[in-house]
Design an enzyme around this catalytic site. Structure first.
Site: not given
Ligand code: PLP
Length: 403
Positions: A195, A223, A254
């Protein structure tokens, strides 16, 4: 004062508040202060902040769907027909036909293995907590890439399994750790697209290791979903992989532009999560109108490959224009394009200088990234124009010369 009205220590501040104030001051002086900016427009390539329009390279809205008219119409229509609240957890009485249909559509779209099912969660964070705590326990071990997202790590810690971290993308390090474990179950947990770096995990090789050591591969496709794969099915499709060993989590806030997350996996895994994952069982279902909006988003993701083509053309353009700049651009093939500045204050100053010029590219500092690697996390989306990307590059080149 305590609730009984007695002071907890001399003076008019509690010991907790005094300690917090010291810690906050330390955080501020270390250049780690975080501030929210308030949007007064929808998310998009151009947003309004403090009454000013900015060209934003700051979201994860990779396909430009957060304010897509067809999805907004679907959400509004569903609000009228389903109401606004789910009213209960999925297992109590909150599981709506819209949730059920979306789960079936996601399972068929992502297909991590033949016959896979999918399960919705309210957020990606909760989904990762749910996967790791439901599939691993005290007798088990989780092996995580050092650059994994915080919620995979938090899930591993909460599961009480032995928690091992391997060097970023280092298959030999992982293989050594897998070879020596005596754990009952072995889970390999990795982001697919990292990320803060934008690079891809070596999924085919990770799956080979999972096969060799009879491990389960838990992938976080936050992502990758919507962006990678011919129809946006995600990173598994990008690599042409299918396996019953894979548990695939994808987020829906996203590229899909709305909110929430799903897990797609073998039916036995999904039924186990449904029966036992505490972040699934003990929380209110997300509003069915969001599931309806997501069904419209899924139709666009699968049906409009032009959005991905445009996004990847912008990625090529950006990387071409950034060549030779004094700040290194990490070797990312995805929409996340990190420009590493190094020092915390310097990264914040560069972000502020861009803001003065009308561009929003947030500075990311430790602990989100390793110390000494503060960076601008520039994200490109299908909603940007080539001219907007060219203008950002021109501003960065100017600032590189001036700094
Ligand atoms: C790699 C990754 N996994 C999980 C999440 C968490 O997802 P959510 O925003 O739906 O809680 C994020 C960012 O928010 C992320 O960048």
């Amino acid at each position: 004062m305590s609730v009984t009205g007695r002071p907890e220590r001399e003076g008019d501040t509690t010991s907790l508040i005094a300690a917090l104030e010291v810690e906050l001051a330390e955080r501020r002086s270390a250049g780690l202060w975080r501030q929210r900016r308030v949007l007064s427009s929808p998310q998009g390539a151009r947003v309004v902040v403090d009454g000013r329009e900015l060209v934003a390279f700051a979201s994860n809205d990779y396909l430009g769907l957060a304010n897509d008219p067809a999805i907004v119409v679907a959400a509004a229509a569903a609000a009228r027909s389903c109401g606004v609240g789910a009213g209960a957890s999925h297992l109590l009485s909150g599981h709506h036909a819209q949730h059920d249909a979306l789960e079936r559509e996601l399972a068929a779209f992502v297909q991590p293995c033949p016959g896979a099912r999918a399960l919705l969660f309210s957020t990606g964070y909760l989904a990762n907590l749910g996967i790791l705590t439901a599939l691993a326990g005290r007798k088990d071990a989780v092996f995580a890439d050092r650059l994994d997202h915080a919620c995979l790590n938090d899930g591993a810690l909460l599961s009480r399994a032995a928690f091992h971290r391997y060097r970023h993308g280092d298959l030999d390090d992982l293989a050594r750790q897998l070879a020596t474990t005596t754990a009952r179950r072995r889970l390999i947990a990795t982001d697919t697209v990292f990320s803060m770096d934008g690079d891809l995990a070596p999924l085919p090789a990770l799956l080979e290791l999972a096969d060799r050591f009879d491990a389960t591969l838990v992938i976080d496709d936050a992502h990758g979903f919507g962006v990678l794969g011919e129809r946006g099915q995600g990173t598994l499709a990008h690599f042409g992989l299918q396996s019953e060993r894979v548990v695939c989590m994808g987020t829906l806030g996203k590229a899909a532009g709305v909110a929430g997350a799903f897990v797609a996996a073998h039916p036995a895994v999904i039924e186990t999560l449904l029966q036992t994952a505490r972040p699934y069982v003990f929380t209110t279902a997300s509003p069915p109108l969001l599931a309806a909006a997501l069904r419209a988003a899924l139709a666009i993701i699968g049906g409009e490959p032009g959005r991905r083509r445009h996004l990847f053309a912008l990625i090529d353009l950006f990387r071409d224009r950034m060549r030779g700049l004094r700040w290194p651009l990490l070797p990312s093939p995805t929409a996340i394009q990190p420009l590493v500045v190094g020092d915390n204050d310097a990264a914040v100053a560069l972000s502020a200088a861009l803001l003065e010029r009308g561009f929003w590219a947030p500075a990311i500092r430790p602990p989100t990234v390793p110390a000494g690697t503060a960076r601008l996390r520039i994200t490109l989306t299908a909603a940007h124009t080539a001219a907007e990307v060219e203008a950002l590059c021109a501003a960065l080149r100017e600032l590189a010369g001036a700094a």
